[in-house]
Design a protein around this motif. Structure first.
Motif, PDB file in Angstrom:
ATOM      1  N   UNK A  99       0.821  -1.216   0.000  1.00 50.39           N
ATOM      2  CA  UNK A  99       0.000   0.000   0.000  1.00 50.39           C
ATOM      3  C   UNK A  99       0.855   1.265   0.000  1.00 50.39           C
ATOM      4  N   UNK A 100       1.858   1.395   0.890  1.00 49.42           N
ATOM      5  CA  UNK A 100       2.677   2.617   0.848  1.00 49.42           C
ATOM      6  C   UNK A 100       3.422   2.792  -0.472  1.00 49.42           C
ATOM      7  N   UNK A 101       3.834   1.682  -1.088  1.00 49.97           N
ATOM      8  CA  UNK A 101       4.579   1.775  -2.348  1.00 49.97           C
ATOM      9  C   UNK A 101       3.682   2.125  -3.526  1.00 49.97           C
ATOM     10  N   UNK A 102       2.396   1.886  -3.376  1.00 53.47           N
ATOM     11  CA  UNK A 102       1.458   2.192  -4.450  1.00 53.47           C
ATOM     12  C   UNK A 102       1.482   1.216  -5.589  1.00 53.47           C
ATOM     13  N   UNK A 103       2.237   0.120  -5.466  1.00 62.58           N
ATOM     14  CA  UNK A 103       2.294  -0.904  -6.496  1.00 62.58           C
ATOM     15  C   UNK A 103       2.652  -2.233  -5.859  1.00 62.58           C
ATOM     16  N   UNK A 104       2.397  -3.306  -6.589  1.00 64.39           N
ATOM     17  CA  UNK A 104       2.712  -4.645  -6.097  1.00 64.39           C
ATOM     18  C   UNK A 104       3.726  -5.291  -7.027  1.00 64.39           C
ATOM     19  N   UNK A 105       4.768  -5.835  -6.426  1.00 61.64           N
ATOM     20  CA  UNK A 105       5.808  -6.523  -7.185  1.00 61.64           C
ATOM     21  C   UNK A 105       5.868  -7.977  -6.741  1.00 61.64           C
ATOM     22  N   UNK A 106       6.387  -8.818  -7.622  1.00 64.53           N
ATOM     23  CA  UNK A 106       6.513 -10.231  -7.308  1.00 64.53           C
ATOM     24  C   UNK A 106       7.390 -10.440  -6.077  1.00 64.53           C
ATOM     25  N   UNK A 107       8.443  -9.644  -5.956  1.00 58.06           N
ATOM     26  CA  UNK A 107       9.337  -9.767  -4.796  1.00 58.06           C
ATOM     27  C   UNK A 107       8.597  -9.473  -3.493  1.00 58.06           C
ATOM     28  N   UNK A 108       7.611  -8.573  -3.536  1.00 60.10           N
ATOM     29  CA  UNK A 108       6.835  -8.253  -2.337  1.00 60.10           C
ATOM     30  C   UNK A 108       6.028  -9.458  -1.880  1.00 60.10           C
ATOM     31  N   UNK A 109       5.450 -10.175  -2.834  1.00 60.42           N
ATOM     32  CA  UNK A 109       4.676 -11.379  -2.491  1.00 60.42           C
ATOM     33  C   UNK A 109       5.595 -12.429  -1.872  1.00 60.42           C
ATOM     34  N   UNK A 110       6.775 -12.627  -2.431  1.00 62.79           N
ATOM     35  CA  UNK A 110       7.710 -13.608  -1.890  1.00 62.79           C
ATOM     36  C   UNK A 110       8.136 -13.237  -0.475  1.00 62.79           C
ATOM     37  N   UNK A 111       8.392 -11.954  -0.224  1.00 61.70           N
ATOM     38  CA  UNK A 111       8.776 -11.514   1.111  1.00 61.70           C
ATOM     39  C   UNK A 111       7.651 -11.745   2.113  1.00 61.70           C
ATOM     40  N   UNK A 112       6.417 -11.472   1.700  1.00 61.14           N
ATOM     41  CA  UNK A 112       5.269 -11.691   2.585  1.00 61.14           C
ATOM     42  C   UNK A 112       5.112 -13.172   2.910  1.00 61.14           C
ATOM     43  N   UNK A 113       5.321 -14.041   1.930  1.00 62.85           N
ATOM     44  CA  UNK A 113       5.231 -15.483   2.174  1.00 62.85           C
ATOM     45  C   UNK A 113       6.325 -15.947   3.133  1.00 62.85           C
ATOM     46  N   UNK A 114       7.505 -15.348   3.052  1.00 60.48           N
ATOM     47  CA  UNK A 114       8.579 -15.657   4.009  1.00 60.48           C
ATOM     48  C   UNK A 114       8.149 -15.310   5.433  1.00 60.48           C
ATOM     49  N   UNK A 115       7.541 -14.142   5.601  1.00 60.90           N
ATOM     50  CA  UNK A 115       7.093 -13.722   6.921  1.00 60.90           C
ATOM     51  C   UNK A 115       6.019 -14.665   7.466  1.00 60.90           C
ATOM     52  N   UNK A 116       5.070 -15.058   6.628  1.00 62.90           N
ATOM     53  CA  UNK A 116       4.026 -15.973   7.056  1.00 62.90           C
ATOM     54  C   UNK A 116       4.576 -17.339   7.434  1.00 62.90           C
ATOM     55  N   UNK A 117       5.520 -17.838   6.661  1.00 62.63           N
ATOM     56  CA  UNK A 117       6.122 -19.144   6.949  1.00 62.63           C
ATOM     57  C   UNK A 117       6.881 -19.115   8.267  1.00 62.63           C
ATOM     58  N   UNK A 118       7.614 -18.036   8.510  1.00 65.86           N
ATOM     59  CA  UNK A 118       8.365 -17.910   9.761  1.00 65.86           C
ATOM     60  C   UNK A 118       7.424 -17.876  10.961  1.00 65.86           C
ATOM     61  N   UNK A 119       6.343 -17.104  10.868  1.00 70.32           N
ATOM     62  CA  UNK A 119       5.383 -17.018  11.968  1.00 70.32           C
ATOM     63  C   UNK A 119       4.740 -18.371  12.250  1.00 70.32           C
ATOM     64  N   UNK A 120       4.363 -19.087  11.198  1.00 70.41           N
ATOM     65  CA  UNK A 120       3.747 -20.399  11.363  1.00 70.41           C
ATOM     66  C   UNK A 120       4.728 -21.407  11.956  1.00 70.41           C
ATOM     67  N   UNK A 121       5.982 -21.350  11.530  1.00 67.35           N
ATOM     68  CA  UNK A 121       6.996 -22.263  12.048  1.00 67.35           C
ATOM     69  C   UNK A 121       7.220 -22.047  13.544  1.00 67.35           C
ATOM     70  N   UNK A 122       7.327 -20.787  13.951  1.00 64.62           N
ATOM     71  CA  UNK A 122       7.527 -20.479  15.370  1.00 64.62           C
ATOM     72  C   UNK A 122       6.347 -20.991  16.196  1.00 64.62           C
ATOM     73  N   UNK A 123       5.141 -20.786  15.698  1.00 59.14           N
ATOM     74  CA  UNK A 123       3.951 -21.211  16.432  1.00 59.14           C
ATOM     75  C   UNK A 123       3.877 -22.726  16.558  1.00 59.14           C
ATOM     76  N   UNK A 124       4.126 -23.441  15.470  1.00 58.82           N
ATOM     77  CA  UNK A 124       3.986 -24.899  15.519  1.00 58.82           C
ATOM     78  C   UNK A 124       5.051 -25.529  16.411  1.00 58.82           C
ATOM     79  N   UNK A 125       6.227 -24.910  16.507  1.00 58.41           N
ATOM     80  CA  UNK A 125       7.255 -25.405  17.413  1.00 58.41           C
ATOM     81  C   UNK A 125       6.827 -25.237  18.871  1.00 58.41           C
ATOM     82  N   UNK A 126       6.068 -24.210  19.146  1.00 52.74           N
ATOM     83  CA  UNK A 126       5.566 -23.998  20.505  1.00 52.74           C
ATOM     84  C   UNK A 126       4.422 -24.963  20.839  1.00 52.74           C
ATOM     85  N   UNK A 127       3.675 -25.376  19.831  1.00 53.53           N
ATOM     86  CA  UNK A 127       2.525 -26.243  20.068  1.00 53.53           C
ATOM     87  C   UNK A 127       2.899 -27.719  20.155  1.00 53.53           C
ATOM     88  N   UNK A 128       3.967 -28.111  19.472  1.00 55.29           N
ATOM     89  CA  UNK A 128       4.371 -29.517  19.477  1.00 55.29           C
ATOM     90  C   UNK A 128       5.079 -29.879  20.783  1.00 55.29           C
TER      91      UNK A 128
END
Length: 429
Positions: free
Chosen positions: A166-195
């Protein structure tokens, strides 16, 4: 009284487990669908085609990795020291090779910038360990926590994507990849706490148990990789022989069948550990159960396919934003592919649970070879008919399902006339 009261309770537990598995797949697919919808609307057809190819690489790598590591966690004794050390070795090698190979693929096909290739390598290095932990939850039939982890991935990914674009006013493929990295990291941290800690207790990587691991996992990994490799080859072939814009149109047609494909994948995630539990409990092979599951999935796929084809004219422009046309013929092809998928999956899960991975691989390999050959002949002779490719790769699914059912029936009949333990029978084939 005790038997009659426990039976409904058991049925309820099975229903909850099945629902949790399907819900997990639905959440994951809904997040993927949202990302693809955002990509096709704001990246344009060419960049969306590149995103589809990167996604295909990630799915292929994950499938090979999960069938080697994740299915072994379900089927083998994951607490056996030798098996555990072999799994640790497999994880280290697989993550390293996949991250480097994925980024090299992205650069070779010029799918993204060098920075994007680095992000894709990071995404792979986070995605595979996250998938390992998800498979541990599968093995424990802890689908409620699995759904929580999947929801976390989707919410964090979409939130980061919104905050970054939103601040950049455009969407790039690299932005999607970075967002997926953040989501994967958050999910990994959570599942390690739950197991529980013993589930991911570190062990020294060694090769001692690799023979026992590969005896099951090699054939399983080979047969599980066939479908994603076929889809990856299909996308690359369309990109090469037709164009990336045509690839975007074919991929948009697949999105129309996403609900059916999600339910089928969720059913597979539930059926494999369920059949394993039945095998460990000494339950004899019952091919009829898998055949009924296939029939139910086929009926659902047909219903979803008819609805998707009928709604193409209305929903298509919404998905593509008018950037390219989406036709009912392409959607029908993905419906045929879903039916093929449904016909084979439950029977393949049962055969795998009873350690018949080699049989599943041979049957699926023949089916895949026929589909890929038909696809290449079509694209070589008539690249303008690339929208018919989904029909090609869907060839043979029902025949493969019937062949698997015949083999399972033969094994069951043989076991009924033998004094050997049912679990040993498959190795006599």
């Amino acid at each position: 009284m005790g038997t009659s009261s426990s039976s409904p309770s058991r049925l309820r537990r099975l229903a909850v487990s099945a629902g949790g598995s399907v819900t997990s797949q639905f959440v994951t697919a809904a997040g993927s669908l949202a990302l693809q919808f955002i990509a096709v609307r704001f990246l344009g057809p060419s960049a969306f085609g590149a995103f589809a190819l990167l996604t295909a690489v990630l799915v292929t790598v994950t499938s090979i990795y999960t069938s080697w590591v994740g299915d072994s966690l379900n089927v083998l004794d994951r607490f056996d020291p030798e098996i555990r050390s072999a799994l640790a070795t497999s994880i280290l090698v697989s993550v390293s090779v996949s991250a480097v190979g994925g980024s090299a693929f992205a650069l070779a096909l010029r799918l993204t910038t060098p920075a994007g290739a680095v992000l894709f390598a990071l995404l792979t290095a986070l995605w595979l360990p996250q998938e390992t932990c998800r498979r541990l939850l599968h093995a424990r039939l802890d689908f409620n926590r699995l759904v929580l982890c999947d929801v976390t991935y989707v919410l964090v990914t979409l939130s980061v994507l919104g905050l970054a674009s939103v601040p950049a006013g455009e969407l790039r493929l690299e932005t999607i990849l970075a967002a997926m990295c953040a989501g994967s990291l958050a999910s990994l941290v959570l599942v390690l706490r739950l197991l529980p800690r013993e589930e991911y207790r570190l062990t020294r990587p060694r090769l001692g148990g690799m023979r026992a691991l590969s005896a099951f996992a090699a054939w399983r990994s080979a047969q599980s990789s066939l479908r994603p490799l076929t889809l990856l080859a299909t996308r690359v072939a369309i990109d090469v022989f037709a164009s990336r814009t045509v690839l975007a149109a074919v991929e948009a047609g697949r999105l129309m069948m996403a609900p059916a494909l999600t339910v089928i994948a969720g059913a597979g995630g539930y059926l494999l550990p369920t059949f394993v539990r039945q095998r460990d409990a000494g339950t004899p092979l019952r091919p009829r159960n898998a055949l009924v599951a296939s029939a139910v999935l086929i009926a659902g796929s047909l219903a979803c396919g008819l609805l998707a084809v009928a709604a193409t004219g209305l929903v298509g422009p919404v998905i593509t934003g008018g950037a390219f046309a989406l036709d009912a013929v392409t959607v029908g092809g993905w419906a045929a592919y879903a039916v093929s998928f449904s016909a084979t999956l439950p029977l393949a899960c049962m055969a795998t649970a009873y350690r018949l991975s080699r049989l599943v691989f041979v049957v699926r390999a023949v089916e895949t070879a026929v589909g890929v050959a038909a696809m290449l002949i079509l694209l070589l002779l008539r690249p303008d008919l690339a929208n018919l490719v989904p029909y090609c790769i869907g060839l043979g699914g029902i025949a493969s399902g019937l062949l698997l059912w015949w083999h399972l029936r033969r094994l069951r009949n043989h076991a009924q006339h033998s004094t050997s333990h049912p679990e040993r029978e498959p190795h006599a084939i």
